[in-house]
Design an enzyme around this catalytic site. Structure first.
Site, PDB file in Angstrom:
ATOM      1  N   GLY A 230       0.814  -1.201   0.000  1.00  0.00           N
ATOM      2  CA  GLY A 230       0.000   0.000   0.000  1.00  0.00           C
ATOM      3  C   GLY A 230       0.847   1.249   0.000  1.00  0.00           C
ATOM      4  N   CYS A 258       5.634  -5.757   1.458  1.00  0.00           N
ATOM      5  CA  CYS A 258       5.798  -4.353   1.105  1.00  0.00           C
ATOM      6  C   CYS A 258       5.444  -3.448   2.285  1.00  0.00           C
ATOM      7  CB  CYS A 258       4.984  -4.044  -0.150  1.00  0.00           C
ATOM      8  SG  CYS A 258       5.548  -2.562  -1.017  1.00  0.00           S
ATOM      9  N   PHE A 259       4.341  -2.712   2.236  1.00  0.00           N
ATOM     10  CA  PHE A 259       3.930  -1.879   3.358  1.00  0.00           C
ATOM     11  C   PHE A 259       3.752  -2.726   4.609  1.00  0.00           C
ATOM     12  CE2 PHE A 259       0.790   1.275   5.255  1.00  0.00           C
ATOM     13  CZ  PHE A 259       1.718   2.297   5.402  1.00  0.00           C
ATOM     14  N   GLN A 262       7.001  -3.114   6.428  1.00  0.00           N
ATOM     15  CA  GLN A 262       7.346  -1.927   7.213  1.00  0.00           C
ATOM     16  C   GLN A 262       6.531  -1.868   8.503  1.00  0.00           C
ATOM     17  OE1 GLN A 262       6.560   1.147   4.343  1.00  0.00           O
ATOM     18  NE2 GLN A 262       7.960   0.224   2.850  1.00  0.00           N
ATOM     19  N   GLY A 302       8.989   3.326  -1.134  1.00  0.00           N
ATOM     20  CA  GLY A 302       9.835   4.492  -0.918  1.00  0.00           C
ATOM     21  C   GLY A 302      10.324   4.604   0.508  1.00  0.00           C
ATOM     22  N   PHE A 303       9.909   3.648   1.366  1.00  0.00           N
ATOM     23  CA  PHE A 303      10.330   3.628   2.771  1.00  0.00           C
ATOM     24  C   PHE A 303      10.928   2.254   3.080  1.00  0.00           C
ATOM     25  CE2 PHE A 303       7.096   6.838   2.410  1.00  0.00           C
ATOM     26  CZ  PHE A 303       7.494   7.851   3.277  1.00  0.00           C
ATOM     27  N   HIS A 350       7.264  -7.790  -3.689  1.00  0.00           N
ATOM     28  CA  HIS A 350       5.963  -8.322  -4.094  1.00  0.00           C
ATOM     29  C   HIS A 350       6.112  -9.758  -4.607  1.00  0.00           C
ATOM     30  CE1 HIS A 350       3.348  -4.590  -4.288  1.00  0.00           C
ATOM     31  NE2 HIS A 350       4.544  -4.096  -4.020  1.00  0.00           N
ATOM     32  N   GLU A 352       3.834 -11.813  -5.405  1.00  0.00           N
ATOM     33  CA  GLU A 352       2.863 -12.136  -6.461  1.00  0.00           C
ATOM     34  C   GLU A 352       3.414 -11.726  -7.825  1.00  0.00           C
ATOM     35  OE1 GLU A 352       2.534  -7.967  -6.571  1.00  0.00           O
ATOM     36  OE2 GLU A 352       2.593  -9.276  -4.819  1.00  0.00           O
TER      37      GLU A 352
END
Length: 387
Positions: A230, A258-259, A262, A302-303, A350, A352
């Site tokens: 996300g 991903c998100f 984090q 980006g993080f 990712h 997938e």
């Protein structure tokens, strides 16, 4: 395809004149570059790109058109689109419309005909920055006014976009084959391919709104929990971190991508930080430290998590031992976490991998196997207590 004038303006004042592509008008967002040479439809429909103007480093875009099979979500999410040479014809048997027409229909303002290599180098050297695309009548605005509009735009740091991309109510994707049980997926911008991979592993996938509470999640009685990819700054998602800490205390198996990686990092007590220009594309090399295997992976972030990449450390939040499981080979960024005393792991990329590569789909199998093993261990403990 229009020949109306357009200009891209960076917040440092750099200007790139070109031609309008897609809808005409103005848009402001964070300019980022994506290095994939294919899969632009998946990129455009990835909710992780909300709030961003995407620059395609591949020079020729649009030749395969748009189809109804490959979208990763319900709409295009990018706030702007930058290409060098848009295809003049559509040449694919699955295409039902052109990329240009789709951008116009969904109101996505873009620009073509600019030196995307020079723009990419600027973003790589100076870091991602706010940008604006002005086309048609807006291209004729005073340059100082355009620059003011860009600088007045929101940056990505401190921004929470989860409510914009998440579902409004729970959706259920039935399990394929022999069922394992209900899987709670927190939708922070999930992609359709991810849900398909999870259902194909036997999970009855319940896609939950990002506003779900811990009690509501528990009422589902899931066998495991999954946090999706996300957009936004993980430091602005305290509610999702607290929810995850509750999940971890309950002992439910967890997988995040991903998100979600984090947010697991933050739930375990580590910090996060903004990368200079991030990782976006389908050609990022990552080392699996457990196997020594190098995977070519799909990224859009980006993080990153701020955690030691060597050795085993104690979770600052009290969840036992943790290790960094995967490391990016381009810049040694944390690309995965594994908890050793609770059933939780995550990766920054990712698995997938729509539209490829597929080196990392084994992670869905690893998650399924971990859930099955956890259920078996819990049943064994219950049987022993009954006797």
């Amino acid at each position: 395809m229009t020949s109306a004038p357009a200009v891209l303006v960076l917040e440092d004042g750099t200007r790139f004149p070109g031609r309008a592509y897609g809808a005409e008008g103005r848009t402001v967002g964070e300019a980022v570059f994506a290095t994939g040479m294919s899969g632009y439809q998946e990129t455009l429909t990835d909710p992780s790109y909300a709030g961003q103007i995407v620059v395609q480093t591949a020079p020729h875009i649009g030749n395969t058109g748009m189809n109804d099979e490959d979208p990763e979500s319900r709409r295009i999410w990018v706030d702007g689109y930058v290409v060098r040479d848009p295809s003049r014809v559509v040449s694919n048997h699955r295409a039902v419309r052109s990329l240009d027409d789709e951008l116009v229909e969904q109101g996505v303002v873009g620009i073509s005909g600019i030196d995307t290599r020079a723009l990419t180098r600027r973003l790589r050297d100076a870091g991602v920055m706010r940008a604006g695309i002005f086309s048609g009548e807006d291209a004729r605005l005073d340059p100082e006014q355009q620059l003011e509009l860009v600088r007045a735009g929101a940056g990505m740091a401190g921004r929470n976009l989860s409510a914009e991309v998440s579902v409004g109510e729970t959706l259920v994707v039935p399990a394929v084959g022999e069922g394992i049980g209900r899987l709670a997926v927190l939708d922070l911008g999930v992609k359709a391919s991810t849900l398909r991979h999870l259902s194909e592993r036997g999970f009855e996938v319940h896609v939950l709104p990002q506003s779900v509470t811990l009690d509501e999640l528990r009422a589902l009685d899931p066998v495991a929990v999954f946090y999706s990819n996300g957009p936004g700054d993980p430091a602005a998602s305290d509610g999702h971190v607290e929810l995850l800490q509750g999940v971890l205390r309950d002992g439910l198996p967890f997988f995040g991508i991903c998100f979600g990686n984090q947010l697991l990092g933050r739930a375990l007590g580590f910090g996060t930080y903004k990368l200079p220009f991030g990782h976006r594309g389908i050609n990022q090399p990552v080392l699996d430290k457990q196997t020594g295997r190098i995977e070519i992976t799909a990224h859009n972030h980006g993080f990153a998590v701020d955690a030691p990449t060597e050795g085993v450390v104690e979770s600052p939040a009290g969840f036992g031992r943790v290790e960094v499981s995967h490391v990016g080979l381009n810049d040694q960024v944390v690309e995965g976490l594994r908890a050793l005393d609770i059933p939780a792991f995550s990766v920054q990329y990712h698995p997938e991998a729509a539209a490829g590569p597929h080196d990392s789909t084994y992670l869905f199998d690893r998650f399924r196997d971990a859930v099955i093993a956890h259920r078996a261990a819990a049943a064994s403990t219950q049987n022993e207590s009954d006797h």
